[in-house]
Motif scaffolding. Structure first.
Motif, short mmCIF file in Angstrom:
data_model
loop_
_atom_site.label_atom_id
_atom_site.label_comp_id
_atom_site.label_asym_id
_atom_site.label_seq_id
_atom_site.Cartn_x
_atom_site.Cartn_y
_atom_site.Cartn_z
N LYS A 358 0.96 -1.20 -0.07
CA LYS A 358 -0.25 -0.14 -0.18
C LYS A 358 0.35 1.41 0.24
O LYS A 358 0.54 2.83 0.92
CB LYS A 358 -1.29 0.02 1.07
CG LYS A 358 -1.98 -1.07 1.25
CD LYS A 358 -2.49 -1.28 -0.05
CE LYS A 358 -3.42 -2.62 0.37
NZ LYS A 358 -4.49 -2.81 -1.07
N HIS A 359 1.94 1.10 -0.80
CA HIS A 359 2.68 2.67 -0.86
C HIS A 359 2.26 3.28 -1.89
O HIS A 359 3.08 5.23 -2.06
CB HIS A 359 4.20 2.17 -1.07
CG HIS A 359 4.94 1.40 0.10
ND1 HIS A 359 5.01 1.79 1.38
CD2 HIS A 359 5.55 0.51 0.45
CE1 HIS A 359 5.08 0.89 2.57
NE2 HIS A 359 5.58 0.26 1.88
N HIS A 360 1.03 2.96 -2.85
CA HIS A 360 1.00 3.24 -4.63
C HIS A 360 -0.18 4.31 -4.16
O HIS A 360 -0.88 4.30 -3.06
CB HIS A 360 1.13 2.39 -4.61
CG HIS A 360 -0.07 1.14 -4.62
ND1 HIS A 360 0.30 0.30 -4.36
CD2 HIS A 360 -1.19 1.28 -5.64
CE1 HIS A 360 -0.86 -0.08 -4.38
NE2 HIS A 360 -2.11 0.14 -5.25
N VAL A 361 -0.01 4.91 -5.09
CA VAL A 361 -1.72 5.79 -5.29
C VAL A 361 -2.09 5.74 -6.72
O VAL A 361 -1.53 5.64 -7.25
CB VAL A 361 -1.17 7.29 -4.99
CG1 VAL A 361 -2.66 8.70 -5.38
CG2 VAL A 361 -0.27 7.39 -3.98
N GLY A 362 -2.92 4.62 -6.89
CA GLY A 362 -3.56 5.08 -7.67
C GLY A 362 -3.35 3.52 -7.81
O GLY A 362 -4.23 2.64 -7.05
N SER A 363 -3.75 2.56 -9.25
CA SER A 363 -3.52 1.51 -9.82
C SER A 363 -2.27 -0.03 -9.95
O SER A 363 -1.88 1.80 -10.67
CB SER A 363 -4.64 1.24 -10.82
OG SER A 363 -6.18 1.24 -10.27
N MET A 364 -2.45 -0.62 -9.85
CA MET A 364 -1.21 -0.78 -10.28
C MET A 364 -1.79 -2.73 -11.65
O MET A 364 -2.91 -2.63 -11.79
CB MET A 364 -0.47 -2.61 -9.54
CG MET A 364 0.18 -1.17 -8.54
SD MET A 364 0.91 -2.84 -7.50
CE MET A 364 1.57 -1.94 -6.44
N VAL A 365 -1.10 -2.75 -12.72
CA VAL A 365 -1.57 -2.99 -13.96
C VAL A 365 -0.39 -4.24 -14.67
O VAL A 365 1.01 -3.83 -14.07
CB VAL A 365 -1.59 -1.97 -15.20
CG1 VAL A 365 -1.18 -2.71 -16.08
CG2 VAL A 365 -2.56 -0.64 -15.17
N LEU A 366 -0.83 -5.26 -15.23
CA LEU A 366 -0.08 -6.30 -15.71
C LEU A 366 0.25 -6.19 -16.75
O LEU A 366 -1.48 -6.13 -17.29
CB LEU A 366 -0.95 -7.77 -14.50
CG LEU A 366 -0.13 -8.30 -14.11
CD1 LEU A 366 -1.06 -9.01 -13.22
CD2 LEU A 366 0.99 -7.60 -13.08
N ILE A 367 1.17 -6.27 -18.12
CA ILE A 367 1.41 -6.37 -18.86
C ILE A 367 0.96 -7.49 -19.79
O ILE A 367 1.97 -8.80 -19.28
CB ILE A 367 1.90 -5.22 -19.98
CG1 ILE A 367 1.76 -4.17 -19.03
CG2 ILE A 367 1.84 -5.70 -21.55
CD1 ILE A 367 0.73 -3.69 -19.63
N PRO A 368 0.00 -8.83 -20.28
CA PRO A 368 0.83 -10.20 -20.91
C PRO A 368 1.23 -9.62 -21.92
O PRO A 368 1.95 -9.35 -22.98
CB PRO A 368 -1.27 -10.42 -20.93
CG PRO A 368 -1.37 -9.55 -20.39
CD PRO A 368 -0.89 -8.52 -20.10
N PRO A 369 2.50 -10.77 -22.43
CA PRO A 369 3.09 -11.11 -23.40
C PRO A 369 2.31 -10.07 -25.19
O PRO A 369 0.96 -11.07 -24.95
CB PRO A 369 3.54 -12.52 -23.61
CG PRO A 369 3.18 -13.23 -22.28
CD PRO A 369 2.03 -12.22 -21.29
#
Length: 379
Positions: A358-369
């Motif tokens: 929880k150090h971030h602001v906003g969202s995290m995203v994953l990128i598939p190949p």
């Protein structure tokens, strides 16, 4: 060309990070009648993904969505979806937040849609079904989702966005779950111009959208977040910021608004502050929740509820107008999706560990190949 196999993350059961298995030999799904196959270019990551993996929705779990619980799970063997759906079938490909392009269509879908850039609404239901709320399913829960190179879903769920829309696919991937949840909360609670709104968990994916949606509709917003994130939360649009570590949130909130109480509280935190937040509502105020980060079991004095004529709303499955309204605000320039970090799909365990801190602001995203797997990678 659509390959036979793809990279995807299988969730193999309720539990810790060890239940996430990145594979490169998963069959590519085939679109059925009325469906499209989406080549996933970005997939957002949310508390929902972690809560599903850990079995947190089980009524026997009383803890908040802690870092330790998110890493190790809560010892749940069955009933992990609680009052939502009881259980999911494993292995499951999670991922409610899907952005990509249509790679193939099923029977009854216009082939001209192939190649369209799309953002995918995560709730799957038949709009003609009068029991649509009861029968709604969720991408990544009842249906395989976006933690993969390809996913299939009803064509109506794949919403076309212009190629020149000034947002990256990673930014758009914050919309379906985080943005949609915030929009649904505000619609259910009847957000209107002039509302004085308190947003808890304001630095998270849902919280950042709650602030922006409220401001778009002409509300005044006080946001609760850690002091280290206050400047970023103000930049998103909050009029006032209340430090999460403050011993007395009620006094701090009233000081921020000049003594005025709130007409609406949008809460994703719950826990021991619940009663304190209710004390901040005016008579006739509205409280809406879509989460319980600090804990699901709260203390409610029913006299507070009825003596103040309060209205409570619980938000999960989207109203049918929720996603269209969210996209309207996006196209009107009312949203600036906040992406804290983007990682390769293969790093999902590390990404969830970082998310839980929880150090971030906003969202995290994953990128598939983004390329088809080589044959040697499929074996």
């Amino acid at each position: 060309m659509i390959p036979d196999k793809m990279a995807a993350v299988h969730l193999t059961g309720y539990g810790g990070l060890e239940c996430l298995h990145y594979r490169t030999d998963v069959p590519v799904p085939q679109p059925g009648p009325g469906e499209v196959l989406v080549r996933v270019t970005a997939a957002g990551m949310n508390n929902t993904d972690i809560n599903t993996r850990t079995g947190w929705y089980n009524a026997g779990v009383g803890d908040g969505t802690t870092e330790a619980g998110g890493q190790a799970g809560f010892g749940v063997d069955e009933g992990g979806m609680g009052d939502w759906a009881g259980d999911i079938r494993f292995p499951r490909i999670q991922g409610a937040d899907c952005v990509g392009c249509i790679a193939a269509v099923g029977q009854g879908v216009d082939p001209a849609r192939i190649g369209e850039r799309v953002v995918c609404a995560p709730y799957l239901y038949d709009p003609e079904d009068p029991e649509w709320l009861e029968n709604a399913g969720f991408l990544g829960s009842e249906y395989d989702g976006a933690f993969a190179q390809f996913t299939r879903l009803p064509a109506r769920n794949a919403v076309t966005v212009a190629d020149d829309l000034p947002f990256t696919d990673a930014q758009l991937a914050t919309l379906p779950c985080s943005g949609g949840t915030a929009m649904n909360m505000m619609l259910m609670a009847g957000l209107k111009a002039g509302d004085v709104v308190l947003v808890t968990g304001a630095s998270g994916g849902v919280g950042t959208f709650l602030i922006q949606i409220a401001k778009h509709y002409g509300a005044e917003v006080a946001a609760v977040c850690s002091a280290s994130k206050a400047d970023e939360v103000r930049a998103i649009g909050a009029d006032h910021v209340i430090g999460r570590a403050a011993a007395d949130h009620a006094s701090a909130a009233l000081a921020a608004t000049g003594g005025r109480k709130f007409t609406l509280i949008a809460d994703v935190v719950g826990g021991e502050r619940f009663a304190e937040y209710l004390s901040l509502l005016k008579r006739g105020g509205r409280y809406v929740t879509a989460g319980a980060i600090a804990g699901p079991n709260v203390t409610l004095d029913l006299r507070t509820l009825y003596l103040k004529n309060l209205s409570f709303f619980g938000s999960t499955a989207y109203l049918q107008e929720t996603f269209p309204r969210l996209m309207e605000i996006l196209h009107a320039g009312g949203l600036k999706p906040a992406v804290a970090a983007a990682r390769p799909l293969s790093e999902i365990a590390a990404a969830q560990e970082a998310f839980l801190q929880k150090h971030h602001v906003g969202s995290m995203v994953l990128i598939p190949p983004q390329q088809a797997l080589a044959q040697e990678d499929r074996t």
